[in-house]
Structures are given as structure tokens and as C-alpha cells.
Design a protein around this motif. Sequence first.
Motif, short mmCIF file in Angstrom:
data_model
loop_
_atom_site.label_atom_id
_atom_site.label_comp_id
_atom_site.label_asym_id
_atom_site.label_seq_id
_atom_site.Cartn_x
_atom_site.Cartn_y
_atom_site.Cartn_z
N ARG A 164 76.35 -44.44 86.57
CA ARG A 164 76.26 -43.72 86.92
C ARG A 164 76.92 -41.93 86.39
O ARG A 164 76.42 -40.99 85.58
N ALA A 165 78.25 -42.17 86.54
CA ALA A 165 78.81 -40.92 86.73
C ALA A 165 79.20 -41.22 85.16
O ALA A 165 78.86 -39.98 84.19
N ASP A 168 76.42 -39.49 83.10
CA ASP A 168 75.94 -38.17 83.82
C ASP A 168 76.95 -37.19 82.16
O ASP A 168 76.09 -36.65 81.78
N GLU A 169 77.85 -37.75 82.45
CA GLU A 169 79.26 -37.70 81.44
C GLU A 169 79.09 -37.77 80.37
O GLU A 169 79.08 -36.66 79.53
N ASP A 172 76.60 -35.01 79.97
CA ASP A 172 76.88 -34.01 79.79
C ASP A 172 77.27 -33.23 78.56
O ASP A 172 77.56 -31.98 78.47
#
Length: 173
Positions: A164-165, A168-169, A172
Motif C-alpha cells: 500500500r505504501a 501511494d508513493e 504521488d
Amino acid sequence: ATRSLVTFLARITRADRLCLIASYRPDDLTSGHPLVATLREIHEATRPPEQIVLGTFDRDELGELVVGIEGDRPSASTLLLVAERSGGIPLVAEELLAARREVPSGQLPATFDELVVARLDQRSAIAGRVVRILAAAGRPLTIAELVAASDAMDPEAATEDDVRAGLDEAVDH
């Protein structure tokens, strides 16, 4: 599937309004490209859709884009670089500006694909893995599918929170 949907919607006539936005780059279409026949069908419909042609940005518009992204008026050399390398395409201009900030070497990659890869190399390993999995899949994946694909590559590499991280990165950046 997208071409079929758009063709179907163009063929049906209704009193109700419908807004569907689809985009393509005419420069990329060859005479044998499947989209050429689809476009012909759409424009021969009883009530053909309105077509809005968006051209590339000129230098003034690119300058405004640079100001909007970086907050300052661009130097002549920056504007020249962005204008020449982007061909006036806003997405490419944005990637060029981001690459100038992120890619350590003074040499910017030559192609758009290389710009994206160079920027991806600046991200974490899990963000890179997530992007590579999604690119190979060629379709949207659920978090569970991303985790399973990541585990298949290396079972000890990432947890669901890591995936998930990484996602997201990647989004972004």
C-alpha cells in the motif's frame, strides 16, 4: 473494450445528454490502427459526438505551466529545454520538470519512457516493484492481487502495508 463502448454510445440516439471524454493522439495513428475505423464509425453515427481538438502548448502556455508547477518564472534556458523536449505536450513538460528536480545527473533522459524510468529509479524498491507489477498486468489490480504478485516475486519482500505504501508513493510521484 473502450472502442466498443464508445462506438455503441455514439450509435444510440437518446434525448438525454451524455458526457464521455476519450482522448487519443492523432500523431500516433497509422492507417491500419484499429482506432481509425472506430473513429470513422463514430463520426458516421446519426448524431455524431462533438469533437474537441486540443493542440500542443506554445511557449507562452508552457511558461505558464512552468510557473504553475515551480512557482517562479522560468529562465530562458529552462523554457527552451521544456519547449524543445516536450514538443508542447503538457504531460511530458511536467515529467521533464520533475526529472530536473529528482534525477541526480545533469543529463536528462532522451525519451519520455526513459524519463519515467529515471524518476521511478528515485523511488523506493517497493514502489518500483508495484509499478512493474501493474505494468506487466496491463490492467488494474486489487491490493490483494498486488500483494500476491509481490509475494510470488519474493515472499519476504513486502507486507500488505508495504505494498500500500509503495502504491501511494508511486501515485504521488
